[in-house]
Every structure is written in C-alpha cells, then in structure tokens.
Design an enzyme around this catalytic site. Structure first.
Site, PDB file in Angstrom:
ATOM      1  N   GLU A   1       0.876  -1.183   0.000  1.00  0.00           N
ATOM      2  CA  GLU A   1       0.000   0.000   0.000  1.00  0.00           C
ATOM      3  C   GLU A   1       0.906   1.224   0.000  1.00  0.00           C
ATOM      4  O   GLU A   1       1.436   1.603   1.041  1.00  0.00           O
ATOM      5  CB  GLU A   1      -0.892  -0.004   1.241  1.00  0.00           C
ATOM      6  CG  GLU A   1      -1.836  -1.189   1.332  1.00  0.00           C
ATOM      7  CD  GLU A   1      -2.964  -1.128   0.321  1.00  0.00           C
ATOM      8  OE1 GLU A   1      -3.128  -0.079  -0.344  1.00  0.00           O
ATOM      9  OE2 GLU A   1      -3.670  -2.134   0.178  1.00  0.00           O
TER      10      GLU A   1
ATOM     11  N   CYS B   1      -2.242   9.607   2.107  1.00  0.00           N
ATOM     12  CA  CYS B   1      -1.819   8.891   0.897  1.00  0.00           C
ATOM     13  C   CYS B   1      -2.757   9.171  -0.269  1.00  0.00           C
ATOM     14  O   CYS B   1      -2.337   9.178  -1.417  1.00  0.00           O
ATOM     15  CB  CYS B   1      -1.749   7.393   1.176  1.00  0.00           C
ATOM     16  SG  CYS B   1      -3.212   6.773   2.005  1.00  0.00           S
TER      17      CYS B   1
END
Ligand code: NAD
Length: 533
Positions: free
Chosen positions: A247, A281
């Site tokens: 991720e 993110c």
C-alpha cells in the site's frame, strides 16, 4: 578473524536505541520509547508462530469475539489515544478522532462481522465429465505469521487496517508501527493486550527493525508506506518468496467537470487536498479543472481556504495542524519553491507565506496554478498541504492527464450528471474512484483499498482484503471411492474412445454432434472402467 568476532559481539550487546516522541506543533521532544533490537524481532516472530495454531483453531467467530475485546479496550482508552495521536501527529484532536480512531473502529467492527461468512468453506464446480464423483471445496487457511509495517500519518487507523484482516483470517501478527510516532505504537500495544499472548505483538524501531521483520522471515508482509521503502521490502521479501501487500503513496487526481456543483466541489476538493495537512496517501495532488469553470472554482476555493483555521493541538477550532516530520516539511518546501521558480502561480500560501514562529513544523496551506513536467512535484509525491490546479480544455483532456501524469491510489470526479461522472470514473486508472467526494473511501471498510502502478498492489478492506491474508486451498474428494478413474491405466481403446467423446461433447457446435458423442461415451466408458488395473 579475531577482529570480526569482536565486532559481532559488539553488535549483539549494543545498547538498544531510544525513539523520540516529538510534538511537531511545538518542535519539542515529549518522551522516549525503547526500540527493539533485531534479535527481539526474531523472538517476537517465533512467539507469533507458536501462538498461531491456537489462534487459527478459534475459527472466525472466536477470533471476532476476541477482537471485540480490543474494541472495548479502545473505548476505555479513547481520550488517551486521541491525545497521543494528536500530540505526535500534530493533527487537531478532532482529526485524531475523525480520521484515526473512528476508522480504526469501523474497520474492526465491519470485518469482525464479515469474516465468518467471507471465510466460509465453499463447494465449487460439480461439473462431471470424466471427473464424475469428484467434489471440490475451497478452504481459506491462514498463512501463519503476518508482519505489518505501517507509517506515521494515520498511525492508529493504518495499523488496524493492516492487522485486523490478518488476525481475522487466522494469522498471528507482529506489527512494526512508525518510529516517528512511537507513543501511538505503545498505545496500540496496550489496546491489543486482551488478545492471547503472541497473537499480536508490537515491535518498535526504524527501518532496520522493519527490515529484520521482513527477514525473520514472516509468512506474509503487509506494508503501508512510501514507494521507495516498498521497493526495498519487495526485494528483501523476494529472497524468502514472501508474498507482500503493498500500500504505497499516490499523486491522486481529481477532475472538476464543466457541470460540477462548484459549491460542493470546492468544499470537497479543499478537504481532499488539505486533510491531515495534506499528509494523506489519497490526498489530491492534482486538480484538473475544466477551463469554463476554472476562474470561479479558484475564486471560491481560495475564499474557503481563508476560512480554514491552521492551529496547534490545544486550539479546539483548528482544522489543520502543522506537518508531522521535519523531513516531509523539507520535501514540501522544496516542491513549492521549485514549482514557483518554474512558473506556477501562487493563489494562496506559497513559499513566502507568513507562518507561526513557535518552533512548530508549520507550512501554510498552498494553492498553485500550473503543474508541469519539469517540476519536482510532477515526478514525486508531495505529501503536504499543497494543491496544484491544472486548467484543461475539457473532460477528455482531464481523463488523459489524470492517467498519464501520476499514480492514482484514488481519484475523483465532480459533476452534476451521474451517468457522465460514472463514465469518466470508468476510464480513470486508479484503485478507487469516487464521484462527488474524495478521501472518504479510505474509511469505507466494505470497499477496497489499494492502488495501481506506482501506488502498489494487493488490497485491504472488505472481503477481498480479508482474503489477502488467507491462502485458498482446494480440497477435492472422490465421493464414489469404489469407482476407478477413466484416465487411469491402461490407455486402452475404450479409454481413448471415451475421453475423445468427452472432448467432442465439450467442443461440438451442435446438439446433434453432442448427442452422438454422448452415445459413444455411454457405450465405451463402462467397458473402459472395467479394464482399469
Ligand atoms: P516510509 O516508507 O518511510 O516508512 C513506512 C514504514 O516502513 C515505517 O514503519 C518505517 O520504519 C518502515 N521502514 C523503513 N525502511 C524499511 C526497510 N528497509 N524495511 C522494512 N521497513 C522499513 O513511509 P512514511 O514516511 O512513514 O509514510 C509516508 C508514505 O506512506 C507516503 O508515501 C504515503 O503516501 C504512504 N502511505 C500509503 C498509504 C496507503 O494506504 N497506500 C497510507 C498511508 C501512507
């Protein structure tokens, strides 16, 4: 040789390092936490391996009940968690509650409920043909020990995003939270205490401790962090053939169509870009705005940004805090200076904006117009409170540039026309695309979380995320055990005729041809089976 031995001994007995708990709003050290040694990481993984069979044997229902106790511990410690997250991250207390504690709880609660049905063994493919009498089941089995390595920007939520599906799928975990937020790591250790020993262990430390965890080795790694570290982990894991969920960061695009509701879009883009001081993110790092509405979009966005309050932890009305770590502030300052030097127009904030002078890691929320290939922010993730706006002729140009000018972990489209928005969404390359919102998808534990291209691979959240941490095993059983198999020896003429007949049934275009093959099969199969040795 003697010198090498002394060196090795010195390494083993070296004093453990201390990690610094730092308040970025004041630039002050507020505590210290002992880092684990690589040897202790090895011991933690061995402990997790010993605990694994007992934990797996509880089944998804038993594991969900055990995790409910962790949730109740979060309830008891909520104020302490919010305080520690807010102190070490710099985000206002409301942000720590909204975007760290709450999504952590949503993840636990949703996956606890989902796991028993999602991980149930299923019977599949009863198709017979020559496989008459075989029955197949797919079982979802744990890998063993999952090593989870997480970043500092949502230190509680992202740790639970990684460990929750891993634990519910029957694995034990060793979590290495970020060395930038070690106090939160300690709080996570405390709320995991209700679990049996060895089931969820927290090890503290920097990159070398993370590397020791990958090299322990674990049976699976879940990594949430930067692309640069992700690449190192992929290489280290490859040595052991350890599968990894990656991720990574993104440079998320948003597309503001000519028919967007500009009041909604400016509020949503503002939030999607500056959430957690842009250290998210899935923060918007590129807003493609259709030319016909760009003036009005920029005017409203800048006006609304003027109403957003940047402030320290104690300020109950603060919306945006300081940045969290000095090295990220350096990246943001470099990106903005570079962009301005290369022609970006400052609409708000900017490199020379007045900021607090109290030792905190402050950077004024900045809106720029223009983002070109030669800029640092084009090639690298900025990960800070900076929104570059790019004017485009139409939605087609926006889609093309959204796909070409950076990796999307998520992306978004703003339009009043839902059919058109869905059509645009279907053409944007991204792990998640949302219409008329941005960033909320991170907390939708029923959805999916994961990127494309440079933003990573593998998925968290939902059924797919749970199954990342379970190995599917095909268990096939002969339920007609007295019948030998058509394809066993000998390969006599009746066998070949029968198998050929099956192949013809599968491939023949007409029912007449299939019927003829079926009659051949009926005539030869019994004969072939009788001859089997
Ligand atoms: P980072 O890559 O510097 O560190 C992440 C973690 O990896 C830390 O715990 C660190 O100690 C550890 N680590 C560092 N070197 C290691 C090594 N060689 N082996 C094993 N572990 C090692 O990232 P960061 O600065 O903490 O976080 C910011 C980055 O994370 C940004 O790029 C952001 O976009 C990304 N991120 C991604 C997601 C997502 O869900 N995709 C979520 C949050 C943040």
């Amino acid at each position: 040789m003697a010198q090498a031995k002394t060196k090795a001994k010195a390494k083993v007995t070296a004093l453990p390092t201390m990690l610094t708990s730092f308040d970025p709003a004041k630039g002050e050290v507020v505590g210290q936490v002992r880092a684990n040694t690589p040897q202790e990481v090895g011991a933690a993984v061995r402990g997790a391996r010993e605990a694994a069979p007992g934990w797996a044997a509880l089944g998804p229902e038993g594991r969900a009940r055990a995790l409910a106790d962790v949730r109740h511990r979060i309830f008891e410690r909520m104020d302490d968690l919010i305080e520690t997250i807010s102190t070490e991250n710099g985000k206002p207390a409301a942000g720590a509650l909204n975007h760290d504690v709450l999504p952590g709880l949503l993840t636990l609660r949703y996956l606890e409920r989902l796991a028993p049905s999602a991980l149930r063994t299923r019977t599949v493919g009863r198709f017979v043909g020559p496989l008459l009498g075989m029955r197949s089941r797919i079982e979802w089995r744990p890998f063993g020990v999952v090593g989870c390595i997480t970043p500092w920007n949502y230190p509680l939520f992202l740790s639970f995003m990684a460990i929750t599906p891993a634990l519910l799928a029957g694995n034990t975990v060793v979590l290495k939270p970020s060395e930038m937020t070690p106090g939160v790591g300690e709080r996570i250790r405390e709320v995991l205490e209700p679990l049996p020993p060895g089931v969820a262990t927290v090890v503290q430390g920097g990159g070398e401790v993370g590397a020791a965890l990958v090299d322990a080795p674990c049976d699976k790694i879940c990594f949430i962090g930067s692309g640069a570290t992700g690449r190192k982990i992929a290489e280290a894991a490859a040595k052991h053939l350890t599968p990894v969920v990656m991720e990574l960061g993104g440079q998320d695009a948003t597309i503001v169509c000519g028919d967007a509701d500009l009041d909604l879009a400016t509020s949503g883009v503002l939030f999607g870009a500056f959430l957690n001081a842009g250290q998210t993110c899935c923060a918007i790092e590129r807003a493609y705005v259709v030319e016909s509405v760009a003036d009005e979009f920029e005017r409203r966005l800048v006006e609304k940004l003027g109403r957003v309050r940047q402030g320290a932890r104690g300020d109950s009305r603060a919306d945006i805090g300081p940045m969290t770590v000095p090295r990220q502030l350096d990246v943001v300052q470099r990106h903005v200076r570079d962009a301005v030097e290369k022609g970006a127009r400052v609409l708000a904030g900017g490199p020379d904006a007045e900021i607090r002078d109290d030792g905190g890691l402050w950077f004024a929320p900045t809106v720029l117009e223009g983002r070109t290939e030669d800029m640092d922010m084009f090639r690298e993730e900025t990960f800070g409170p900076v929104l570059p706006i790019v004017r485009v002729k139409d939605e087609e140009e926006a889609v093309r540039r959204a796909n070409q000018e950076g990796a999307n972990l998520t992306a978004s489209v703003w339009s009043r026309d839902s059919r058109k928005a869905r059509d645009i969404a279907s053409r944007v390359a991204s792990g998640t695309i949302v219409v008329n919102d941005h960033a909320a998808t991170a907390t939708m534990s029923w959805g999916l979380w994961g990127g494309v291209g440079d933003s990573g691979y593998g998925r968290l959240h939902g059924e797919v995320g749970l199954k990342e941490f379970a190995a599917p095993v095909h268990v096939a059983q002969n339920i007609l055990p007295r019948m030998k198999r058509l394809w066993w020896y000998p390969y006599d003429e009746a066998t070949t005729r029968s198998i050929r007949a099956v192949a013809e049934i599968l491939s023949a275009p007409t029912w007449r041809q299939k019927g003829s093959a079926a009659r051949t099969l009926a005539g030869s199969a019994l004969h072939a089976l009788k001859n089997k040795i």
